[in-house]
Design a protein around this motif. Structure first.
Motif, PDB file in Angstrom:
ATOM      1  N   GLY A  75       1.644  -3.932  -6.536  1.00 53.92           N
ATOM      2  CA  GLY A  75       1.764  -2.782  -7.421  1.00 53.92           C
ATOM      3  C   GLY A  75       0.436  -2.115  -7.711  1.00 53.92           C
ATOM      4  N   THR A  76      -0.420  -2.028  -6.712  1.00 57.16           N
ATOM      5  CA  THR A  76      -1.677  -1.297  -6.830  1.00 57.16           C
ATOM      6  C   THR A  76      -1.670  -0.177  -5.802  1.00 57.16           C
ATOM      7  OG1 THR A  76      -2.830  -2.746  -5.257  1.00 57.16           O
ATOM      8  CG2 THR A  76      -2.911  -3.358  -7.592  1.00 57.16           C
ATOM      9  N   PHE A  77      -2.619   0.743  -5.922  1.00 58.40           N
ATOM     10  CA  PHE A  77      -2.742   1.811  -4.931  1.00 58.40           C
ATOM     11  C   PHE A  77      -4.216   2.157  -4.764  1.00 58.40           C
ATOM     12  CE2 PHE A  77      -2.331   3.965  -9.006  1.00 58.40           C
ATOM     13  CZ  PHE A  77      -3.155   5.076  -8.929  1.00 58.40           C
ATOM     14  N   PRO A  78      -4.606   2.749  -3.619  1.00 61.14           N
ATOM     15  CA  PRO A  78      -6.023   2.962  -3.331  1.00 61.14           C
ATOM     16  C   PRO A  78      -6.670   3.969  -4.279  1.00 61.14           C
ATOM     17  CG  PRO A  78      -4.708   3.105  -1.330  1.00 61.14           C
ATOM     18  CD  PRO A  78      -3.750   3.101  -2.477  1.00 61.14           C
ATOM     19  N   PRO A  79      -7.820   3.654  -4.844  1.00 61.47           N
ATOM     20  CA  PRO A  79      -8.547   4.612  -5.695  1.00 61.47           C
ATOM     21  C   PRO A  79      -9.392   5.543  -4.835  1.00 61.47           C
ATOM     22  CG  PRO A  79      -9.677   2.505  -5.703  1.00 61.47           C
ATOM     23  CD  PRO A  79      -8.456   2.321  -4.841  1.00 61.47           C
ATOM     24  N   ILE A  80      -8.738   6.436  -4.109  1.00 61.31           N
ATOM     25  CA  ILE A  80      -9.422   7.301  -3.156  1.00 61.31           C
ATOM     26  C   ILE A  80      -9.622   8.700  -3.712  1.00 61.31           C
ATOM     27  CG2 ILE A  80      -8.660   6.056  -1.093  1.00 61.31           C
ATOM     28  CD1 ILE A  80      -6.419   8.159  -0.814  1.00 61.31           C
TER      29      ILE A  80
ATOM     30  N   TYR B  60      -7.069  10.464 -13.279  1.00 64.11           N
ATOM     31  CA  TYR B  60      -5.733  10.960 -13.631  1.00 64.11           C
ATOM     32  C   TYR B  60      -4.687   9.857 -13.471  1.00 64.11           C
ATOM     33  CZ  TYR B  60      -7.916  15.607 -13.159  1.00 64.11           C
ATOM     34  OH  TYR B  60      -8.733  16.712 -13.282  1.00 64.11           O
ATOM     35  N   ARG B  61      -5.126   8.716 -13.021  1.00 65.82           N
ATOM     36  CA  ARG B  61      -4.307   7.502 -12.966  1.00 65.82           C
ATOM     37  C   ARG B  61      -2.968   7.751 -12.258  1.00 65.82           C
ATOM     38  NH1 ARG B  61      -7.252   6.807 -18.126  1.00 65.82           N
ATOM     39  NH2 ARG B  61      -8.438   4.862 -17.975  1.00 65.82           N
ATOM     40  N   THR B  62      -1.855   7.457 -12.928  1.00 63.41           N
ATOM     41  CA  THR B  62      -0.566   7.522 -12.234  1.00 63.41           C
ATOM     42  C   THR B  62      -0.101   8.947 -11.950  1.00 63.41           C
ATOM     43  OG1 THR B  62       0.580   7.354 -14.365  1.00 63.41           O
ATOM     44  CG2 THR B  62       0.247   5.309 -13.102  1.00 63.41           C
ATOM     45  N   GLY B  63      -0.841   9.940 -12.401  1.00 72.43           N
ATOM     46  CA  GLY B  63      -0.548  11.307 -11.981  1.00 72.43           C
ATOM     47  C   GLY B  63      -0.594  11.450 -10.473  1.00 72.43           C
ATOM     48  N   SER B  64      -1.244  10.494  -9.819  1.00 67.32           N
ATOM     49  CA  SER B  64      -1.308  10.466  -8.361  1.00 67.32           C
ATOM     50  C   SER B  64       0.073  10.440  -7.724  1.00 67.32           C
ATOM     51  CB  SER B  64      -2.097   9.232  -7.895  1.00 67.32           C
ATOM     52  OG  SER B  64      -3.405   9.232  -8.433  1.00 67.32           O
ATOM     53  N   PHE B  65       1.086  10.004  -8.474  1.00 68.20           N
ATOM     54  CA  PHE B  65       2.426   9.854  -7.907  1.00 68.20           C
ATOM     55  C   PHE B  65       3.393  10.933  -8.387  1.00 68.20           C
ATOM     56  CE2 PHE B  65       0.606   5.618  -7.440  1.00 68.20           C
ATOM     57  CZ  PHE B  65       0.896   5.377  -6.104  1.00 68.20           C
ATOM     58  N   GLN B  66       2.854  12.101  -8.770  1.00 69.00           N
ATOM     59  CA  GLN B  66       3.753  13.164  -9.197  1.00 69.00           C
ATOM     60  C   GLN B  66       4.719  13.575  -8.076  1.00 69.00           C
ATOM     61  OE1 GLN B  66       3.906  17.557 -11.275  1.00 69.00           O
ATOM     62  NE2 GLN B  66       2.076  17.047 -10.129  1.00 69.00           N
ATOM     63  N   ALA B  67       4.239  13.677  -6.848  1.00 60.92           N
ATOM     64  CA  ALA B  67       5.104  14.137  -5.756  1.00 60.92           C
ATOM     65  C   ALA B  67       6.280  13.188  -5.553  1.00 60.92           C
ATOM     66  CB  ALA B  67       4.301  14.280  -4.464  1.00 60.92           C
TER      67      ALA B  67
ATOM     68  N   THR C 229       7.037   1.017 -11.685  1.00 63.54           N
ATOM     69  CA  THR C 229       6.968   0.184 -12.890  1.00 63.54           C
ATOM     70  C   THR C 229       5.823  -0.805 -12.781  1.00 63.54           C
ATOM     71  OG1 THR C 229       9.349   0.373 -13.309  1.00 63.54           O
ATOM     72  CG2 THR C 229       8.216  -1.486 -14.326  1.00 63.54           C
ATOM     73  N   LYS C 230       5.704  -1.436 -11.627  1.00 63.12           N
ATOM     74  CA  LYS C 230       4.628  -2.408 -11.434  1.00 63.12           C
ATOM     75  C   LYS C 230       3.258  -1.736 -11.489  1.00 63.12           C
ATOM     76  CE  LYS C 230       3.133  -6.567 -10.678  1.00 63.12           C
ATOM     77  NZ  LYS C 230       3.193  -7.545 -11.793  1.00 63.12           N
ATOM     78  N   VAL C 231       3.149  -0.544 -10.911  1.00 61.59           N
ATOM     79  CA  VAL C 231       1.888   0.199 -10.988  1.00 61.59           C
ATOM     80  C   VAL C 231       1.536   0.492 -12.445  1.00 61.59           C
ATOM     81  CG1 VAL C 231       0.771   2.407 -10.479  1.00 61.59           C
ATOM     82  CG2 VAL C 231       2.048   1.227  -8.687  1.00 61.59           C
ATOM     83  N   LYS C 232       2.500   0.951 -13.210  1.00 63.98           N
ATOM     84  CA  LYS C 232       2.244   1.289 -14.612  1.00 63.98           C
ATOM     85  C   LYS C 232       1.836   0.051 -15.412  1.00 63.98           C
ATOM     86  CE  LYS C 232       5.696   5.014 -14.468  1.00 63.98           C
ATOM     87  NZ  LYS C 232       4.818   6.181 -14.439  1.00 63.98           N
ATOM     88  N   GLN C 233       2.491  -1.066 -15.152  1.00 62.59           N
ATOM     89  CA  GLN C 233       2.126  -2.294 -15.854  1.00 62.59           C
ATOM     90  C   GLN C 233       0.687  -2.690 -15.535  1.00 62.59           C
ATOM     91  OE1 GLN C 233       5.271  -4.790 -14.388  1.00 62.59           O
ATOM     92  NE2 GLN C 233       6.623  -4.385 -16.136  1.00 62.59           N
ATOM     93  N   ASN C 234       0.329  -2.616 -14.277  1.00 59.48           N
ATOM     94  CA  ASN C 234      -1.040  -2.969 -13.881  1.00 59.48           C
ATOM     95  C   ASN C 234      -2.071  -2.042 -14.512  1.00 59.48           C
ATOM     96  OD1 ASN C 234      -0.357  -5.148 -12.221  1.00 59.48           O
ATOM     97  ND2 ASN C 234      -0.078  -3.847 -10.421  1.00 59.48           N
TER      98      ASN C 234
END
Length: 419
Positions: free
Chosen positions: A292-297, A303-310, A334-339
């Motif tokens: 539940g992580t994603f690359p900080p690129i 903007y944190r989880t705004g990365s997943f607006q699309a 959900t897992k991303v938000k928890q992390n």
């Protein structure tokens, strides 16, 4: 708010004397209730969104956003006025909460909290656009208001019944005038062109005079800059960051949808924009790791989880790609938000988001970033606009693609596309 400030001036012993034992027990019970973790994803999402958005919306409703908002600027903040941060906070927060607030009222705990937030949101807009309001927002100076007016316009496109129609006529007139005042500044030659486009699209949607050239320019140029496989260039070149999600796909699809309704775009043009967004969504879902992580690129990672607006908007629209089940997006996000949001330092002691990615780290904030900028984070909560009975929320938990892949389970193969 006045009562809360008064209590804050009391000593602990004075507070005990002020409160009856019954009140103390009720307060302790409330605090205990707040610390109980939700047992379902939807409750977790709406409570978290409420936590993020409430400081912005409630203070705006009371006319105290500028008074109470804790403003921190990037150490490299440029020469723009820091006053732009308030419109950033409002536009971005409202764009994220709009689909949730558009749901009808009900008697559930969520429904009551949602109605409270909606009432505050409308009150806040009426308040800050009133003459001589202490929270008047900056539309007249700098270029940054072009950006956050666009998110406010997108708010009204997402929730016209909940957040546009209830406004006072004088508020609506002030918002229209503010949007039109932006025309004396040209957006930069990149994703910013879509900010101009969607603001004009909103004006067209309510029957106001609109700038046709500004409306069309963003759509035309972004199509010229399309690089393939779901990625638009941010200007003539590709930028390997999250701006295809922060801005480009959501605003392209929403703008072309309005143009289609008014005979200024074809169904084929809209379908192409949506197909490209869906292809980008495939990549977004696959970028969420098994943990539940994603690359900080790239830039703007604060903007944190705004990365997943699309991806979130595809879920809201019920247009996820065929091989992606709604429940796997729910579980992954959900897992991303928890992390991300349960990491110490993400919020300050007053509940405001802090500069950083996972936790607090002002040094990774870009030169245009301040506290208000961070509320782009709300844009990953768009699926709350789906009712609790929707498969996105009601279907059983499902592993997302990377989690299946790293468990040695079958998952769909991936191919590039030619559209």
């Amino acid at each position: 708010m006045e009562r809360r400030n008064f209590i804050g001036t009391l000593s602990f012993s004075g507070l005990l004397a002020f409160m009856s034992p019954t009140k103390i027990m009720a307060s302790e019970a409330l605090d205990k209730e707040k610390t109980v973790k939700p047992t379902d994803d939807r409750t977790y999402w709406y409570q978290l969104l409420y936590k993020i958005a409430y400081p912005v919306v409630a203070n705006l409703a009371e006319g105290k956003l500028k008074q109470n908002m804790v403003v921190v600027k990037s150490p490299t903040f440029d020469s723009r006025s820091a006053s732009v941060t308030y419109l950033e906070a409002v536009g971005r927060t409202y764009a994220g909460i709009a689909p949730w607030l558009a749901l009808p009222d009900d008697a559930t705990a969520e429904g009551k909290q949602r109605k409270k937030m909606r009432d505050l949101a409308v009150q806040g807009l009426d308040s800050c656009f009133a003459p001589n309001s202490p929270d008047q927002l900056n539309f007249e100076k700098d270029y940054q208001p072009i950006v956050d007016s666009a998110y406010l316009a997108q708010t009204f496109l997402r929730a016209p019944e909940a957040l546009w129609k209830p406004l006072k006529p004088v508020t609506k007139q002030a918002i229209v005038a503010a949007f039109k005042s932006l025309r004396n500044r040209k957006p930069f030659n990149n994703n910013w062109l879509l900010f101009g486009s969607i603001t004009e699209a909103f004006l067209m949607s309510i029957g106001e005079q609109y700038d046709e050239a500004r409306l069309k320019q963003g759509v035309t140029k972004l199509n010229e800059w399309y690089k393939g496989d779901g990625w638009y260039g941010d200007g003539p070149n590709l930028a390997f960051d999250y701006y295809n999600s922060f801005v480009i796909h959501p605003m392209m699809v929403d703008t072309v949808a309005v143009m289609l309704q008014h005979g200024m775009a074809t169904q084929a043009q809209y379908d192409l924009a949506l197909k490209r967004m869906q292809r980008y969504g495939v990549g977004q879902e696959r970028m969420i790791s098994p943990e539940g992580t994603f690359p900080p690129i790239g830039r703007s990672i604060t903007y944190r989880t705004g990365s997943f607006q699309a991806l979130s908007q595809l879920a809201l629209m019920k247009k996820l790609p065929q091989d992606i089940k709604p429940a796997q997006v729910r579980c992954a996000l959900t897992k991303v938000k928890q992390n991300m949001y349960e990491t110490k330092g993400t919020f300050d002691d007053k509940g405001w988001l802090q500069l950083g990615f996972c936790g607090s780290d002002p040094n990774i904030a870009d030169y245009y970033t301040s506290t208000g900028s961070l509320y782009m984070a709300t844009l990953s909560f768009l699926p709350l606009g789906l009712p609790a009975s929707d498969p996105f929320w009601a279907d059983p938990a499902t592993d997302w693609t990377a989690k299946k892949a790293w468990k040695g389970e079958h998952f769909p193969k991936d191919y590039h596309v030619d559209y």
